[in-house]
Design an enzyme around this catalytic site. Structure first.
Site, PDB file in Angstrom:
ATOM      1  N   LYS A 176       8.429   1.483  -3.138  1.00 18.57           N
ATOM      2  CA  LYS A 176       8.936   1.213  -4.478  1.00 18.57           C
ATOM      3  C   LYS A 176      10.253   1.924  -4.735  1.00 18.57           C
ATOM      4  O   LYS A 176      10.952   1.604  -5.674  1.00 18.57           O
ATOM      5  CB  LYS A 176       7.904   1.561  -5.549  1.00 18.57           C
TER       6      LYS A 176
ATOM      7  N   LYS B 270      14.682  16.072   1.683  1.00 23.22           N
ATOM      8  CA  LYS B 270      15.282  15.462   0.491  1.00 23.22           C
ATOM      9  C   LYS B 270      16.268  16.350  -0.253  1.00 23.22           C
ATOM     10  O   LYS B 270      17.071  15.854  -1.031  1.00 23.22           O
ATOM     11  CB  LYS B 270      14.184  15.011  -0.485  1.00 23.22           C
TER      12      LYS B 270
ATOM     13  N   LYS C  22       7.595   1.307   5.902  1.00 27.62           N
ATOM     14  CA  LYS C  22       6.686   0.921   4.828  1.00 27.62           C
ATOM     15  C   LYS C  22       7.442   0.257   3.680  1.00 27.62           C
ATOM     16  O   LYS C  22       8.532   0.686   3.338  1.00 27.62           O
ATOM     17  CB  LYS C  22       6.029   2.210   4.306  1.00 27.62           C
TER      18      LYS C  22
HETATM   19  P1  AMP Z   1       4.288   5.635  -3.262  1.00 27.32           P
HETATM   20  O1  AMP Z   1       4.742   4.292  -3.748  1.00 27.32           O
HETATM   21  O2  AMP Z   1       4.786   5.983  -1.919  1.00 27.32           O
HETATM   22  O3  AMP Z   1       4.493   6.705  -4.303  1.00 27.32           O
HETATM   23  O4  AMP Z   1       2.713   5.534  -3.075  1.00 27.32           O
HETATM   24  C1  AMP Z   1       1.822   5.290  -4.144  1.00 27.32           C
HETATM   25  C2  AMP Z   1       0.520   4.762  -3.571  1.00 27.32           C
HETATM   26  O5  AMP Z   1       0.697   3.446  -3.027  1.00 27.32           O
HETATM   27  C3  AMP Z   1      -0.069   5.593  -2.424  1.00 27.32           C
HETATM   28  O6  AMP Z   1      -1.480   5.536  -2.522  1.00 27.32           O
HETATM   29  C4  AMP Z   1       0.395   4.870  -1.187  1.00 27.32           C
HETATM   30  O7  AMP Z   1      -0.485   5.061  -0.101  1.00 27.32           O
HETATM   31  C5  AMP Z   1       0.364   3.412  -1.644  1.00 27.32           C
HETATM   32  N1  AMP Z   1       1.414   2.645  -0.950  1.00 27.32           N
HETATM   33  C6  AMP Z   1       2.749   2.783  -1.152  1.00 27.32           C
HETATM   34  N2  AMP Z   1       3.442   1.928  -0.365  1.00 27.32           N
HETATM   35  C7  AMP Z   1       2.519   1.244   0.358  1.00 27.32           C
HETATM   36  C8  AMP Z   1       2.597   0.231   1.362  1.00 27.32           C
HETATM   37  N3  AMP Z   1       3.776  -0.265   1.755  1.00 27.32           N
HETATM   38  N4  AMP Z   1       1.458  -0.240   1.896  1.00 27.32           N
HETATM   39  C9  AMP Z   1       0.270   0.256   1.495  1.00 27.32           C
HETATM   40  N5  AMP Z   1       0.115   1.207   0.557  1.00 27.32           N
HETATM   41  C10 AMP Z   1       1.222   1.709  -0.009  1.00 27.32           C
END
Ligand code: AMP
Length: 315
Positions: free
Chosen positions: A190, A106, A187
């Protein structure tokens, strides 16, 4: 045993966050600390008003998702996080931070990269060590950072005396992993607010449109609607979402039918959440009071850990 999890307001929460994080968090609320890591959202270029809005939205959504029996807090309200981070920066070495894959990907080598992106894993180590969790469930993307947390705790304890509990790394129970609707090989995230991400606050017609445009494949046979992660990632993802949202694929034979069922199931999950969100958003004083009380509790539990660390290093 203490549970700790921090979510970074780097974007708006998605259906993936709900199924993969908020739901399991809601099931585990005893002795649980769930924080909004607003300081981590500043490691890449950010806009103050957006950070404020996203933090407020996330704070309200965590409550709307039923996390009202946990200690909810904003990281920046608990000064021990940055206080301990400095002590751990005096323990960490530039060589080990340089090896962090996320930093390499990054920011490394770019002049405009914020120093905080480089030191982010140290702040994360402070986030964890302050609460003395016995174990940290961690997905692959954060594993290296939690290994660093353990290394720093072990080195600090060796150099200055036993201050930190060294947490074990555990693999979380395989939760729902929601893939991007427009690109089912990655995946749903957000930080990528595209047509393939269903946001928790998307109204039903937006959910319908995003699901209708979801990538599938060109199979048309009677058994086209079936799970096969390698050959049919889009359809498999839709089936996963359908089941995780309480729907059933029984009797579905067309992609149109599958998408209609997925839309109904997702809307049925999001609607009560959005109703609760609207009620809470209308009462911002209540939401603030929950987070203020959570921060107060965090300041109490983290103070002795920071005090012990300060004393150990000679401050
Ligand atoms: P992040 O949004 O990547 O900061 O992740 C925050 C939390 O949400 C973490 O516990 C991730 O494992 C979960 N998470 C994020 N994106 C997904 C997804 N597409 N499917 C399942 N869990 C997710």
């Amino acid at each position: 045993m203490t549970t700790l999890s921090l979510l970074t307001p780097s974007g708006r929460l998605t259906l993936g966050n709900l199924l993969g994080a908020l739901r399991p968090m809601a099931e585990r609320q005893h002795d649980a600390y769930y924080g909004i890591s607003d300081l981590h959202a500043m490691t890449t270029p950010h806009e103050p008003s957006r950070l404020r809005d996203r933090t407020r939205e996330m704070a309200t959504l965590l409550l709307a998702a039923g996390l009202d029996r946990s200690t909810l807090f904003r990281q920046s309200d608990v000064p021990a996080h940055t206080g301990l981070a400095h002590l751990l920066e005096c323990t960490a070495r530039t060589g080990e931070l340089n090896r962090m894959v996320q930093y390499k990907e990054k920011g490394r080598g770019r002049d405009a990269t914020r120093v905080s992106l480089f030191t982010y894993p140290v702040l994360m180590a402070a986030d964890i060590l302050l609460y003395r969790p016995g174990e940290v469930p961690v997905g692959d993307d954060q594993r290296q950072h939690v290994e660093l947390t353990r290394d720093l705790a072990i080195r600090f304890n060796r150099n200055y005396g036993e201050v930190f509990t060294v947490p074990r790394i555990v693999t979380p129970a395989a939760g729902a992993r929601v893939m991007d609707l427009a690109d089912p090989t990655r995946k749903m995230s957000k930080s990528v607010e595209g047509a393939g991400s269903v946001l928790l606050l998307d109204p039903p017609d937006v959910v319908r449109r995003k699901v209708a445009r979801a990538v599938t494949d060109s199979d048309t046979g009677p058994d086209a609607v079936r799970a096969d992660r390698a050959a049919k990632p889009g359809v498999t993802n839709l089936l996963d979402v359908l089941v995780a949202c309480g729907g059933s694929a029984d009797g579905l034979s067309t992609y149109g039918g599958l998408k209609a069922a997925v839309t109904d199931a997702v809307v049925a999950v999001l609607e009560p959440l959005q109703v609760r969100y609207a009620e809470l958003a209308a009462d911002p004083t209540y939401v603030s009071s929950v987070y203020d009380a959570g921060a107060e509790r965090c300041r109490e539990v983290t103070a002795p850990v920071l005090a012990a660390a300060r004393s150990a290093v000679g401050l």
